[in-house]
Design a protein around this motif. Structure first.
Motif, PDB file in Angstrom:
ATOM      1  N   LEU A 124       0.864  -1.326   0.069  1.00  0.00           N
ATOM      2  CA  LEU A 124      -0.095  -0.059   0.096  1.00  0.00           C
ATOM      3  C   LEU A 124       0.698   1.287   0.000  1.00  0.00           C
ATOM      4  O   LEU A 124       0.663   2.074  -0.959  1.00  0.00           O
ATOM      5  CB  LEU A 124      -0.850   0.125   1.108  1.00  0.00           C
ATOM      6  N   LEU A 125       1.806   1.395   0.832  1.00  0.00           N
ATOM      7  CA  LEU A 125       2.861   2.511   0.993  1.00  0.00           C
ATOM      8  C   LEU A 125       3.443   2.507  -0.348  1.00  0.00           C
ATOM      9  O   LEU A 125       3.732   3.768  -0.547  1.00  0.00           O
ATOM     10  CB  LEU A 125       3.418   2.486   2.286  1.00  0.00           C
ATOM     11  N   GLY A 126       4.130   1.472  -0.828  1.00  0.00           N
ATOM     12  CA  GLY A 126       5.051   1.631  -1.939  1.00  0.00           C
ATOM     13  C   GLY A 126       4.407   1.795  -2.966  1.00  0.00           C
ATOM     14  O   GLY A 126       4.834   2.719  -3.949  1.00  0.00           O
ATOM     15  N   SER A 127       2.895   1.575  -3.207  1.00  0.00           N
ATOM     16  CA  SER A 127       2.174   1.943  -4.459  1.00  0.00           C
ATOM     17  C   SER A 127       1.964   3.272  -4.219  1.00  0.00           C
ATOM     18  O   SER A 127       2.024   4.231  -5.377  1.00  0.00           O
ATOM     19  CB  SER A 127       0.919   0.898  -4.547  1.00  0.00           C
ATOM     20  N   PHE A 128       1.617   3.791  -3.068  1.00  0.00           N
ATOM     21  CA  PHE A 128       1.361   5.294  -3.197  1.00  0.00           C
ATOM     22  C   PHE A 128       2.465   6.257  -3.179  1.00  0.00           C
ATOM     23  O   PHE A 128       2.320   7.238  -3.738  1.00  0.00           O
ATOM     24  CB  PHE A 128       0.872   5.436  -1.422  1.00  0.00           C
ATOM     25  N   VAL A 129       3.739   5.716  -3.058  1.00  0.00           N
ATOM     26  CA  VAL A 129       4.995   6.462  -3.127  1.00  0.00           C
ATOM     27  C   VAL A 129       5.046   6.660  -4.549  1.00  0.00           C
ATOM     28  O   VAL A 129       5.500   7.733  -5.207  1.00  0.00           O
ATOM     29  CB  VAL A 129       6.183   6.215  -2.357  1.00  0.00           C
ATOM     30  N   THR A 130       4.995   5.612  -5.473  1.00  0.00           N
ATOM     31  CA  THR A 130       5.364   5.638  -6.830  1.00  0.00           C
ATOM     32  C   THR A 130       4.091   6.524  -7.474  1.00  0.00           C
ATOM     33  O   THR A 130       4.626   7.349  -8.285  1.00  0.00           O
ATOM     34  CB  THR A 130       4.962   4.227  -7.497  1.00  0.00           C
ATOM     35  N   PHE A 161      10.106   4.904 -19.712  1.00  0.00           N
ATOM     36  CA  PHE A 161      11.736   5.041 -19.544  1.00  0.00           C
ATOM     37  C   PHE A 161      12.084   3.650 -18.398  1.00  0.00           C
ATOM     38  O   PHE A 161      12.826   2.954 -18.615  1.00  0.00           O
ATOM     39  CB  PHE A 161      12.271   6.279 -19.302  1.00  0.00           C
ATOM     40  N   GLU A 162      11.426   4.129 -17.160  1.00  0.00           N
ATOM     41  CA  GLU A 162      11.823   2.927 -16.227  1.00  0.00           C
ATOM     42  C   GLU A 162      11.281   1.620 -16.454  1.00  0.00           C
ATOM     43  O   GLU A 162      12.109   0.450 -16.123  1.00  0.00           O
ATOM     44  CB  GLU A 162      11.322   3.552 -14.790  1.00  0.00           C
ATOM     45  N   MET A 163      10.101   1.497 -17.033  1.00  0.00           N
ATOM     46  CA  MET A 163       9.426   0.209 -17.434  1.00  0.00           C
ATOM     47  C   MET A 163      10.261  -0.676 -18.031  1.00  0.00           C
ATOM     48  O   MET A 163      10.565  -1.793 -18.152  1.00  0.00           O
ATOM     49  CB  MET A 163       8.168   0.279 -18.074  1.00  0.00           C
ATOM     50  N   PHE A 164      10.999   0.187 -19.325  1.00  0.00           N
ATOM     51  CA  PHE A 164      11.677  -0.476 -20.483  1.00  0.00           C
ATOM     52  C   PHE A 164      13.362  -0.867 -19.987  1.00  0.00           C
ATOM     53  O   PHE A 164      13.861  -1.767 -20.295  1.00  0.00           O
ATOM     54  CB  PHE A 164      11.400   0.045 -21.614  1.00  0.00           C
ATOM     55  N   SER A 165      13.755   0.126 -19.248  1.00  0.00           N
ATOM     56  CA  SER A 165      15.055   0.200 -18.957  1.00  0.00           C
ATOM     57  C   SER A 165      15.242  -0.786 -17.562  1.00  0.00           C
ATOM     58  O   SER A 165      16.479  -1.154 -17.192  1.00  0.00           O
ATOM     59  CB  SER A 165      15.692   1.693 -18.589  1.00  0.00           C
ATOM     60  N   LYS A 166      14.146  -0.961 -16.739  1.00  0.00           N
ATOM     61  CA  LYS A 166      14.298  -1.767 -15.510  1.00  0.00           C
ATOM     62  C   LYS A 166      15.310  -1.320 -14.765  1.00  0.00           C
ATOM     63  O   LYS A 166      15.975  -2.191 -13.992  1.00  0.00           O
ATOM     64  CB  LYS A 166      14.502  -3.360 -15.974  1.00  0.00           C
ATOM     65  N   GLY A 167      15.556  -0.135 -14.506  1.00  0.00           N
ATOM     66  CA  GLY A 167      16.368   0.609 -13.376  1.00  0.00           C
ATOM     67  C   GLY A 167      17.814   0.380 -13.664  1.00  0.00           C
ATOM     68  O   GLY A 167      18.725   0.699 -12.957  1.00  0.00           O
ATOM     69  N   LYS A 168      18.188   0.183 -15.123  1.00  0.00           N
ATOM     70  CA  LYS A 168      19.517   0.007 -15.436  1.00  0.00           C
ATOM     71  C   LYS A 168      20.216   1.103 -15.076  1.00  0.00           C
ATOM     72  O   LYS A 168      21.344   1.356 -14.694  1.00  0.00           O
ATOM     73  CB  LYS A 168      19.485  -0.359 -17.011  1.00  0.00           C
ATOM     74  N   TYR A 169      19.535   2.455 -15.409  1.00  0.00           N
ATOM     75  CA  TYR A 169      20.348   3.933 -15.318  1.00  0.00           C
ATOM     76  C   TYR A 169      20.014   4.439 -13.909  1.00  0.00           C
ATOM     77  O   TYR A 169      20.747   5.309 -13.285  1.00  0.00           O
ATOM     78  CB  TYR A 169      19.903   4.800 -16.410  1.00  0.00           C
ATOM     79  N   THR A 170      18.720   4.201 -13.324  1.00  0.00           N
ATOM     80  CA  THR A 170      18.342   4.928 -12.065  1.00  0.00           C
ATOM     81  C   THR A 170      18.697   4.061 -10.799  1.00  0.00           C
ATOM     82  O   THR A 170      18.923   4.500  -9.751  1.00  0.00           O
ATOM     83  CB  THR A 170      16.968   5.152 -11.951  1.00  0.00           C
ATOM     84  N   ILE A 180      11.284  -5.417  -7.210  1.00  0.00           N
ATOM     85  CA  ILE A 180      12.340  -6.405  -7.024  1.00  0.00           C
ATOM     86  C   ILE A 180      13.016  -6.320  -5.557  1.00  0.00           C
ATOM     87  O   ILE A 180      14.011  -6.712  -5.338  1.00  0.00           O
ATOM     88  CB  ILE A 180      13.444  -5.864  -7.850  1.00  0.00           C
ATOM     89  N   GLY A 181      11.953  -6.019  -4.813  1.00  0.00           N
ATOM     90  CA  GLY A 181      12.125  -6.059  -3.336  1.00  0.00           C
ATOM     91  C   GLY A 181      13.209  -4.761  -2.834  1.00  0.00           C
ATOM     92  O   GLY A 181      13.792  -5.083  -1.771  1.00  0.00           O
ATOM     93  N   ASN A 182      13.276  -3.850  -3.494  1.00  0.00           N
ATOM     94  CA  ASN A 182      13.809  -2.722  -3.268  1.00  0.00           C
ATOM     95  C   ASN A 182      13.012  -1.694  -2.734  1.00  0.00           C
ATOM     96  O   ASN A 182      12.699  -0.954  -3.251  1.00  0.00           O
ATOM     97  CB  ASN A 182      15.020  -2.110  -4.350  1.00  0.00           C
ATOM     98  N   TYR A 183      12.982  -1.862  -1.207  1.00  0.00           N
ATOM     99  CA  TYR A 183      12.004  -0.865  -0.807  1.00  0.00           C
ATOM    100  C   TYR A 183      12.578   0.550  -0.120  1.00  0.00           C
ATOM    101  O   TYR A 183      11.842   1.424  -0.060  1.00  0.00           O
ATOM    102  CB  TYR A 183      11.321  -1.490   0.444  1.00  0.00           C
ATOM    103  N   VAL A 184      14.030   0.548  -0.309  1.00  0.00           N
ATOM    104  CA  VAL A 184      14.755   1.584   0.170  1.00  0.00           C
ATOM    105  C   VAL A 184      14.620   2.596  -0.987  1.00  0.00           C
ATOM    106  O   VAL A 184      14.486   4.017  -0.821  1.00  0.00           O
ATOM    107  CB  VAL A 184      16.221   1.457   0.130  1.00  0.00           C
TER     108      VAL A 184
END
Length: 208
Positions: A124-130, A161-170, A180-184
């Motif tokens: 719930l909180l993770g979805s809210f932050v996004t 951009f994030e969907m297709f790069s899958k966090g490669k740059y960010t 991917i379990g990265n709540y930080v």
């Protein structure tokens, strides 16, 4: 501070913020749940739904927060020195944030009641932050350009951009880090969103 005036302004902003968007958001959530197999809901599935499928709600709900006066051409009346305009925007951000949290709660809490096994607080909180983060990007870019279309397009471009790069740059700031379990990353994105809020309020205070 005149509490009576603050209360009046707050209620006025509740009226200004369109609840039609909230209804459309609920319809959108309902449509998503109609398309998925509810008998096989897992924590991974709900994480994906909350982080990627529900996150555009923030864009839709926040993008007009600082543009209502321009859309209805009443800026010359609202941008007066009688009451700080930045407070109106702050109240709208608070109101829409509560709406967003309520909508996401409606989406996830009943599943917990029906004993679907997942971490309600994290998702719930993770979805809210996004959603909140994307919404702030939309609101800020919309205010800077005075265009709803730009305010909508900018966060959607970042979203894809994030969907297709899958966090490669960010990396540790990956928008969909929850998947991917990265709540930080959510904590970092939340603080960035708060900084965006403060920056836009400062700019509005100096401009108006």
């Amino acid at each position: 501070m005149d509490l009576a005036l603050e209360k009046k302004v707050f209620y006025n902003n509740i009226k200004i913020v369109s609840f039609k968007v909230m209804v459309l958001a609920l319809v959108y959530i309902g449509a998503i749940y109609l398309m998925i197999n509810k008998s096989r809901l897992s924590e991974d599935t709900l994480t994906f739904i909350g982080d990627q499928l529900f996150s555009p709600l923030g864009i839709i709900m926040f993008v007009r927060a600082s543009l209502y006066e321009r859309e209805y051409r009443v800026s010359e009346m609202v941008y007066s020195r009688v009451y700080p305009y930045w407070r109106n925007i702050l109240y709208r951000i608070i109101i829409i944030s509560v709406q967003l949290f309520v909508i996401l709660s409606i989406a996830f809490v009943p599943l917990k009641i029906f004993r679907v096994d997942f971490n309600l607080v994290n998702i719930l909180l993770g979805s809210f932050v996004t959603s909140f983060f994307l919404g702030m990007i939309g609101m800020v870019s919309g205010y800077i350009t005075n265009e709803v279309s730009v305010g909508t397009l900018t966060p959607f471009l970042y979203y894809f951009f994030e969907m297709f790069s899958k966090g490669k740059y960010t990396k540790d700031y990956y928008l969909f880090g929850m998947t991917i379990g990265n709540y930080v990353s959510k904590i970092r994105l939340f603080f960035i969103a708060i900084v965006l809020v403060l920056l836009v309020l400062i700019v509005i205070k100096r401009r108006v």
